[in-house]
Design a protein around this motif. Structure first.
Motif: not given
Length: 339
Positions: A3-5, A233, A266, A270
């Motif tokens: 996932t990025t969000t 995010l 992570t 981010r």
């Protein structure tokens, strides 16, 4: 499925569970608090919550009430209860129209779920898949719930329609799928793709509902009210910070990372790349809430400080000065914004 969000879903997704618990005399408020959800959520079906929190809530109910609870709650309170999804179904003339509308507007409902309606010779298949890594027990609990909701779109008016042709979902890691077959009018098979798949005949999809359709209060187009926010995010975390802070205390980096299906390292990396941090986002949310309370109410500063969780008026005043370069009293008079 990285996932990025932070994956989000509308709280209305859990409404059938909440209705079943309430109507069966279970301690709904207590179960919501144990899952990290304030009871006031029941008044706001559009409120986004972390998808992981919603899944943990469903899992805890299944552990207490039985592994087939997802099917039973839908038999008690079906798809009509699920916010915008329910509105779309009630506004439809046939199940086919309902599935088309839901597929177009599903981005409003969940940020990391995909819902598709695929016609084929003699019928069509409705599929739903989570774009996050879930264990088999979580998939079994959530997918039976989703499959039951899909089936209820066709059976919602109680008419004697043709039976479902096929249901596919993830088996329970110990119990398999046999305990679900009494809830469906067909055999339930293991999914080979990781998705829920429910197949209907054209006859079932095209028979008009007996109930009158209820016109939509708003025009819904594909992507309307996208739950992903601004796509960052940080933006997805901001969407649920009021909820997380309302529980009391501050969410930890490890907790938010778990909600985002990331490691804490992570998540931190981010957020740094986006020019922020979790502590900064929390500080900004606290500042916005404090200023809103000060400028929109006539409560004494001490009362606002207590509502914000500050131990003394002095510590709250120092925080307000840090955010706005002004004390609370001047902020109230001048409506000064945050720095």
């Amino acid at each position: 499925m990285a996932t990025t969000t932070l994956p989000l879903v509308r709280v209305a997704a859990a409404f059938p569970f909440m209705i079943w618990l309430r109507d069966n005399g279970r301690p709904l408020d207590l179960l919501l608090r144990e899952a990290g959800l304030p009871p006031a959520l029941v008044a706001d079906p559009d409120q986004p919550i972390p998808l992981q929190v919603g899944i943990e809530f469903l899992r805890s109910v299944a552990h207490a009430e039985g592994p087939d609870i997802g099917c039973r709650v839908v038999e008690h309170a079906g798809v009509d209860q699920i916010g915008l999804i329910g509105e779309l179904v009630r506004a439809s003339r046939t199940p086919r129209e309902a599935f088309h509308l839901v597929a177009r507007a599903f981005f409003h409902h969940g940020s990391h779920e995909v819902f598709t309606f695929t016609p084929h010779a003699g019928g069509a298949t409705v599929r739903h898949v989570f774009r996050v890594p879930l264990d088999d027990e979580a998939l079994f609990i959530t997918q039976q719930f989703v499959a039951s909701l899909i089936a209820s779109v066709v059976t919602r008016d109680g008419k004697d329609r043709p039976a479902l042709e096929r249901v596919e979902l993830t088996p329970h890691p110990v119990l398999g799928l046999s305990l679900l077959e009494p809830h469906f009018s067909c055999a339930v098979s293991p999914t080979l793709t990781g998705a829920v798949a429910v197949t209907f005949s054209d006859q079932a999809l095209d028979e008009p509902y007996a109930q009158s359709r209820i016109p939509l209060a708003q025009q819904v187009t594909e992507g309307c009210g996208v739950i992903r926010g601004d796509g960052t995010l940080a933006g997805s975390i901001r969407a649920v910070l009021p909820l997380l802070l309302a529980r009391g205390g501050e969410p930890t980096l490890a907790e938010v990372a778990r909600f985002a299906f990331m490691s804490p390292r992570t998540l931190q990396r981010r957020l740094t790349a986006e020019g922020t941090s979790l502590s900064r986002l929390i500080e900004q949310e606290r500042a916005a809430r404090a200023i809103a309370l000060l400028t929109a109410s006539t409560n004494r500063v001490q009362e606002v400080a207590m509502e914000m969780g500050y131990g003394s008026g002095a510590s709250f005043t120092r925080a307000v000065r840090r955010w706005t370069s002004a004390p609370p009293t001047r902020l109230r008079k001048g409506r000064i914004g945050t720095r």
